[in-house]
Motif scaffolding. Structure first.
Motif, PDB file in Angstrom:
ATOM      1  N   ILE A  29     -35.025 -24.378  27.002  1.00  0.00           N
ATOM      2  CA  ILE A  29     -35.383 -22.979  26.708  1.00  0.00           C
ATOM      3  C   ILE A  29     -34.297 -22.104  27.311  1.00  0.00           C
ATOM      4  O   ILE A  29     -34.015 -22.187  28.507  1.00  0.00           O
ATOM      5  CB  ILE A  29     -36.747 -22.609  27.317  1.00  0.00           C
ATOM      6  CG1 ILE A  29     -37.810 -23.632  26.901  1.00  0.00           C
ATOM      7  CG2 ILE A  29     -37.167 -21.203  26.891  1.00  0.00           C
ATOM      8  CD1 ILE A  29     -39.158 -23.414  27.576  1.00  0.00           C
ATOM      9  N   THR A  30     -33.675 -21.291  26.493  1.00  0.00           N
ATOM     10  CA  THR A  30     -32.553 -20.500  26.994  1.00  0.00           C
ATOM     11  C   THR A  30     -32.302 -19.280  26.124  1.00  0.00           C
ATOM     12  O   THR A  30     -32.310 -19.387  24.895  1.00  0.00           O
ATOM     13  CB  THR A  30     -31.266 -21.369  27.075  1.00  0.00           C
ATOM     14  OG1 THR A  30     -30.139 -20.552  27.308  1.00  0.00           O
ATOM     15  CG2 THR A  30     -31.023 -22.187  25.817  1.00  0.00           C
ATOM     16  N   GLN A  31     -32.119 -18.155  26.756  1.00  0.00           N
ATOM     17  CA  GLN A  31     -31.766 -16.949  26.012  1.00  0.00           C
ATOM     18  C   GLN A  31     -30.344 -17.084  25.482  1.00  0.00           C
ATOM     19  O   GLN A  31     -30.099 -16.981  24.285  1.00  0.00           O
ATOM     20  CB  GLN A  31     -31.897 -15.727  26.930  1.00  0.00           C
ATOM     21  CG  GLN A  31     -31.737 -14.371  26.267  1.00  0.00           C
ATOM     22  CD  GLN A  31     -30.318 -14.010  25.889  1.00  0.00           C
ATOM     23  OE1 GLN A  31     -30.051 -13.650  24.727  1.00  0.00           O
ATOM     24  NE2 GLN A  31     -29.388 -14.124  26.793  1.00  0.00           N
ATOM     25  N   SER A  32     -29.412 -17.342  26.409  1.00  0.00           N
ATOM     26  CA  SER A  32     -27.988 -17.303  26.060  1.00  0.00           C
ATOM     27  C   SER A  32     -27.524 -18.529  25.297  1.00  0.00           C
ATOM     28  O   SER A  32     -26.579 -18.471  24.513  1.00  0.00           O
ATOM     29  CB  SER A  32     -27.160 -17.207  27.337  1.00  0.00           C
ATOM     30  OG  SER A  32     -27.370 -18.362  28.125  1.00  0.00           O
ATOM     31  N   GLY A  33     -28.168 -19.664  25.567  1.00  0.00           N
ATOM     32  CA  GLY A  33     -27.678 -20.916  24.978  1.00  0.00           C
ATOM     33  C   GLY A  33     -26.420 -21.423  25.654  1.00  0.00           C
ATOM     34  O   GLY A  33     -25.761 -22.330  25.161  1.00  0.00           O
ATOM     35  N   GLU A  34     -26.073 -20.825  26.803  1.00  0.00           N
ATOM     36  CA  GLU A  34     -24.833 -21.213  27.482  1.00  0.00           C
ATOM     37  C   GLU A  34     -25.048 -21.615  28.937  1.00  0.00           C
ATOM     38  O   GLU A  34     -24.080 -21.957  29.606  1.00  0.00           O
ATOM     39  CB  GLU A  34     -23.819 -20.053  27.455  1.00  0.00           C
ATOM     40  CG  GLU A  34     -23.431 -19.555  26.090  1.00  0.00           C
ATOM     41  CD  GLU A  34     -22.643 -20.577  25.264  1.00  0.00           C
ATOM     42  OE1 GLU A  34     -22.276 -21.639  25.786  1.00  0.00           O
ATOM     43  OE2 GLU A  34     -22.436 -20.301  24.058  1.00  0.00           O
ATOM     44  N   THR A  35     -26.257 -21.537  29.445  1.00  0.00           N
ATOM     45  CA  THR A  35     -26.473 -21.830  30.866  1.00  0.00           C
ATOM     46  C   THR A  35     -26.029 -23.259  31.172  1.00  0.00           C
ATOM     47  O   THR A  35     -26.509 -24.217  30.552  1.00  0.00           O
ATOM     48  CB  THR A  35     -27.961 -21.618  31.220  1.00  0.00           C
ATOM     49  OG1 THR A  35     -28.294 -20.275  30.853  1.00  0.00           O
ATOM     50  CG2 THR A  35     -28.224 -21.825  32.691  1.00  0.00           C
ATOM     51  N   ALA A  36     -25.115 -23.380  32.120  1.00  0.00           N
ATOM     52  CA  ALA A  36     -24.461 -24.680  32.352  1.00  0.00           C
ATOM     53  C   ALA A  36     -25.471 -25.771  32.699  1.00  0.00           C
ATOM     54  O   ALA A  36     -25.386 -26.883  32.175  1.00  0.00           O
ATOM     55  CB  ALA A  36     -23.431 -24.534  33.465  1.00  0.00           C
TER      56      ALA A  36
ATOM     57  N   THR B 189     -35.682 -16.910  34.289  1.00  0.00           N
ATOM     58  CA  THR B 189     -36.784 -16.373  33.510  1.00  0.00           C
ATOM     59  C   THR B 189     -37.240 -17.348  32.427  1.00  0.00           C
ATOM     60  O   THR B 189     -38.434 -17.470  32.141  1.00  0.00           O
ATOM     61  CB  THR B 189     -36.337 -15.031  32.883  1.00  0.00           C
ATOM     62  OG1 THR B 189     -36.226 -14.085  33.941  1.00  0.00           O
ATOM     63  CG2 THR B 189     -37.305 -14.524  31.845  1.00  0.00           C
ATOM     64  N   SER B 190     -36.305 -18.058  31.827  1.00  0.00           N
ATOM     65  CA  SER B 190     -36.668 -19.005  30.768  1.00  0.00           C
ATOM     66  C   SER B 190     -37.560 -20.115  31.330  1.00  0.00           C
ATOM     67  O   SER B 190     -38.420 -20.643  30.632  1.00  0.00           O
ATOM     68  CB  SER B 190     -35.410 -19.605  30.146  1.00  0.00           C
ATOM     69  OG  SER B 190     -34.640 -18.584  29.567  1.00  0.00           O
ATOM     70  N   TRP B 191     -37.349 -20.446  32.605  1.00  0.00           N
ATOM     71  CA  TRP B 191     -38.201 -21.449  33.249  1.00  0.00           C
ATOM     72  C   TRP B 191     -39.622 -20.896  33.383  1.00  0.00           C
ATOM     73  O   TRP B 191     -40.600 -21.605  33.187  1.00  0.00           O
ATOM     74  CB  TRP B 191     -37.597 -21.807  34.613  1.00  0.00           C
ATOM     75  CG  TRP B 191     -38.281 -22.933  35.312  1.00  0.00           C
ATOM     76  CD1 TRP B 191     -38.135 -24.266  35.084  1.00  0.00           C
ATOM     77  CD2 TRP B 191     -39.240 -22.810  36.376  1.00  0.00           C
ATOM     78  NE1 TRP B 191     -38.935 -24.985  35.936  1.00  0.00           N
ATOM     79  CE2 TRP B 191     -39.613 -24.119  36.744  1.00  0.00           C
ATOM     80  CE3 TRP B 191     -39.798 -21.729  37.061  1.00  0.00           C
ATOM     81  CZ2 TRP B 191     -40.535 -24.369  37.759  1.00  0.00           C
ATOM     82  CZ3 TRP B 191     -40.721 -21.988  38.068  1.00  0.00           C
ATOM     83  CH2 TRP B 191     -41.081 -23.290  38.413  1.00  0.00           C
TER      84      TRP B 191
HETATM   85  C1  G6P Z   1     -29.373 -15.900  34.554  1.00  0.00           C
HETATM   86  C2  G6P Z   1     -29.947 -14.600  34.025  1.00  0.00           C
HETATM   87  C3  G6P Z   1     -31.460 -14.740  33.868  1.00  0.00           C
HETATM   88  C4  G6P Z   1     -31.787 -15.924  32.978  1.00  0.00           C
HETATM   89  C5  G6P Z   1     -31.154 -17.216  33.493  1.00  0.00           C
HETATM   90  C6  G6P Z   1     -31.252 -18.327  32.458  1.00  0.00           C
HETATM   91  O1  G6P Z   1     -29.800 -16.105  35.860  1.00  0.00           O
HETATM   92  O2  G6P Z   1     -29.651 -13.537  34.906  1.00  0.00           O
HETATM   93  O3  G6P Z   1     -31.979 -13.553  33.289  1.00  0.00           O
HETATM   94  O4  G6P Z   1     -33.173 -16.084  32.909  1.00  0.00           O
HETATM   95  O5  G6P Z   1     -29.756 -17.009  33.729  1.00  0.00           O
HETATM   96  O6  G6P Z   1     -30.517 -17.948  31.342  1.00  0.00           O
HETATM   97  P1  G6P Z   1     -30.736 -18.441  29.868  1.00  0.00           P
HETATM   98  O7  G6P Z   1     -29.711 -17.711  29.076  1.00  0.00           O
HETATM   99  O8  G6P Z   1     -30.503 -19.925  29.895  1.00  0.00           O
HETATM  100  O9  G6P Z   1     -32.122 -18.111  29.476  1.00  0.00           O
END
Ligand code: G6P
Length: 620
Positions: free
Chosen positions: A359-366, A315-317
């Motif tokens: 761009i990231t919600q969690s700040g942890e996406t590898a 989604t952030s993409w």
């Molecule tokens: C996962 C979540 C998505 C999110 C994506 C990127 O696939 O299910 O909802 O958009 O990771 O995550 P981020 O935390 O980096 O935005």
């Protein structure tokens, strides 16, 4: 993925671990388990399924003790079974550990350990780590190290870590060292919470909320030894280091469902508030621009930027794609949006004045983290647009902007998406005002931003209508989502929402592009969701809509209030208020979030915990 929690102190550890796992469940929910040391032995409870299943098991078979570790799993290596659930046991039970990440050389290590007589009970890469620690422990003792000394155990873990390829966040308990846990990180986040004669460790700070607000975030290659009295931090290259304590500013009720049945619905309805938070204090009336001090750049530096790269996943993409359109339109700077998983391995040429954002919600996406580090390694300052304060990306970025959207717990991202689009609009305004955008245009831009939370509130009024549409359409198995310009990313995002939570196939496409393939899918069993608000491109989208209708495809339209022309042609029309085109994604995505939510509910899916997914994807 995977959530880890650990504790040393005098509380009833099983309750604390279970509570922590419930809070971390968004990171993975294939199985869960705990291990508790009662001073004499370690007891293990683990079970495939949600944390609730584990809680039932612990209820039937209680475990006592004040030291323990827990894990909620998103399966990578090995199917979803009780046996493959963490914690895993090494040697003859002298080591028990939990792990988040992927051990890439697990096959070689497994062969090596099997040849030495270690018997494997599971298909996981983690069991390799457990046996390896047991093996090195055994070796240390044979070499004369004292089996009663903490250092013997630390050394065994340190040697093990040097042999691992891949990523780990690991927490270990030892049968013969009852009051101690050892934790280490490379690539998978861990945070230690500091209490009064007690310590906590977890994948993120959520299990700590309500217990302590003093935390130390582990850096890569750090190892921490915790006993109720002491926290001992060591770095692979720098030896013993002082913990860098920070204050946590999360509040406990962030995670309360309140009046809502699901987090996703709660978070959809939180959007007006989240958007208000995103702009609060960030509009500079005197200069008609956005105030984004966290970028850490002077106007002169900003003026020199000749290209922007936005990188993200999921989604952030999609939010990044909206960012491309809005920054190019208002700041006239060329923008590229790259999947982080691609960017990290590409060798794309970047000019010296390229500005980069993760761009990231969690700040942890590898993948996003790795892409950001790759950019930094090449000497580019990498900024972040991030929601979670204190997350790895937030800490490692050279600057950036927080979303301030509050905790997003539903796996399908909703309020983070609209907040990201809002921040990207602020960025476009800020950059635009260092260039071509005039003072009056800046003022107009700001006025629209200020009105937006109210417009989103109005858009939410479509809820009942969306529910009815979902009731009529939930049985279809294929959907097309179509939009153009600013609403093309919305089409992608709408389709993703439906796929994620209702397991219905949906494809997002630029409305005109569908003539080059997807139109072949159109029939009376394939609804097309047209995002068709008022704007310069609307007549063109209208033609695309007619093309679908002419082929017998049902059409659900998202249109602006009072747009009777669309309503006459479409089978269903959901109205939203009109806003300027660059802000439309924030408003038009609302009915699509609600549509996905209700279709999923009607199909009996778990809205907040969809199968196979996790909120935070910490493996590549
Ligand atoms: C996962 C979540 C998505 C999110 C994506 C990127 O696939 O299910 O909802 O958009 O990771 O995550 P981020 O935390 O980096 O935005």
């Amino acid at each position: 993925m995977c959530g880890i929690v650990g504790y040393v102190g005098s509380r009833k550890v099983s309750d604390l671990l279970l509570e922590g796992l419930f809070r971390l469940e968004y990171r993975g929910y294939d199985s869960a388990g705990i291990a508790v040391h009662d001073g004499g032995a370690i007891s293990l409870r683990k079970r495939a399924g949600r944390v609730q299943e584990l809680a039932r098991l612990v209820d039937e078979q209680p475990v006592e003790g004040g030291v323990g570790i827990g894990h909620t799993r998103w399966a990578t290596h090995g199917s979803v079974t009780d046996a493959n659930s963490h914690p895993h046991v090494g040697g003859n039970g002298e080591v028990v550990l939990v792990h988040n990440g992927v051990i890439e050389n697990h096959d070689t290590l497994r062969d090596h350990l099997q040849s030495r007589g270690y018997v494997f009970q599971t298909e996981t890469d983690t069991e390799v780590v457990a046996h390896l620690v047991a093996h090195h422990l055994d070796e240390r003792v044979k070499l004369g190290d004292d089996p009663g000394e903490t250092e013997t155990y630390v050394r065994a873990v340190e040697i093990t870590l040097t042999e691992l390829k891949g990523t780990y966040g690991v927490v270990a308990l030892f049968r013969d060292l009852p009051e101690t846990i050892v934790t280490a990180r490379l690539g998978s986040p861990l945070v230690v919470g500091v209490g009064e004669e007690e310590y906590f460790v977890a994948s993120d700070a959520s299990p700590l909320v309500g217990y302590t607000d003093r935390v130390h975030y582990l850096s890569d290659h750090e190892l921490v030894v915790l006993t109720p009295e002491k926290m001992d931090v060591r770095h692979r290259d720098n030896g013993r280091v002082r913990p860098s304590l920070q204050t946590l500013d999360q509040v406990a009720d962030d995670t309360d469902l309140g009046e809502f049945e699901h987090y996703m619905l709660k978070e959809i309805f939180e959007q007006p508030k989240a958007l208000e938070n995103a702009i609060r204090g960030r509009l500079d009336e005197d200069a008609a621009t956005a105030r984004l001090g966290g970028l850490n750049m002077t106007p002169r530096q900003l003026r020199r930027i000749d290209r922007i790269v936005l990188t993200a996943c999921g989604t952030s993409w999609h939010a990044g794609l909206v960012g491309e359109y809005v920054i190019e339109e208002f700041a006239r700077i060329p923008v590229e949006v790259e999947y982080a998983s691609e960017l990290r391995y590409r060798n794309s040429p970047l000019s010296e004045n390229t500005m980069t954002f993760a761009i990231t919600q969690s700040g942890e996406t590898a993948d996003t983290l790795a892409a950001m580090r790759e950019l930094q390694r090449k000497g580019h300052p990498a900024l972040a647009i991030c929601n979670v304060v204190g997350s790895t990306i937030a800490r490692e970025a050279d600057g950036g902007v927080y979303l301030r959207a509050g905790s997003e717990i539903g796996v399908a991202s909703t309020k983070a998406f609209t907040s990201q689009v809002m921040i990207l609009n602020l960025l476009a305004l800020h950059l635009g005002r260092t260039r071509h955008l005039s003072f009056p245009s800046g003022e107009r831009f700001m006025r629209r931003l200020r009105e937006l939370p109210e417009k989103v509130e109005q858009a939410l009024a479509c809820h009942e209508q969306v529910k009815e549409v979902a009731a009529r359409y939930h049985a279809f198995d294929n959907y097309l989502y179509l939009g153009r310009l600013y609403n093309f990313p919305v089409a992608l995002e709408g389709a993703l929402k439906l796929k994620e939570i209702s397991y219905v196939h949906a494809e997002g496409y630029p409305a005109a592009e569908m003539k080059h393939g997807p139109i072949a899918l159109v029939d009376e069993r394939t609804p097309s969701v047209f995002v068709i608000p008022k704007g310069g491109i609307q007549p063109k989208v209208m033609s695309n809509l007619e093309e679908v209708k002419a082929r017998g495809g049902p059409v659900i339209a998202i249109a602006c209030e009072g747009d009777e022309r669309v309503a006459e042609i479409a089978d269903e029309t959901i109205f939203v208020p009109y806003v300027e085109e660059h802000l439309q994604p924030i408003v038009t995505s609302i009915p699509l979030q609600l549509l996905a939510y209700h279709v999923a509910l009607l199909r009996g899916c778990n809205v907040d915990r969809p199968r196979n997914l996790a909120k935070s994807v910490t493996v590549e």
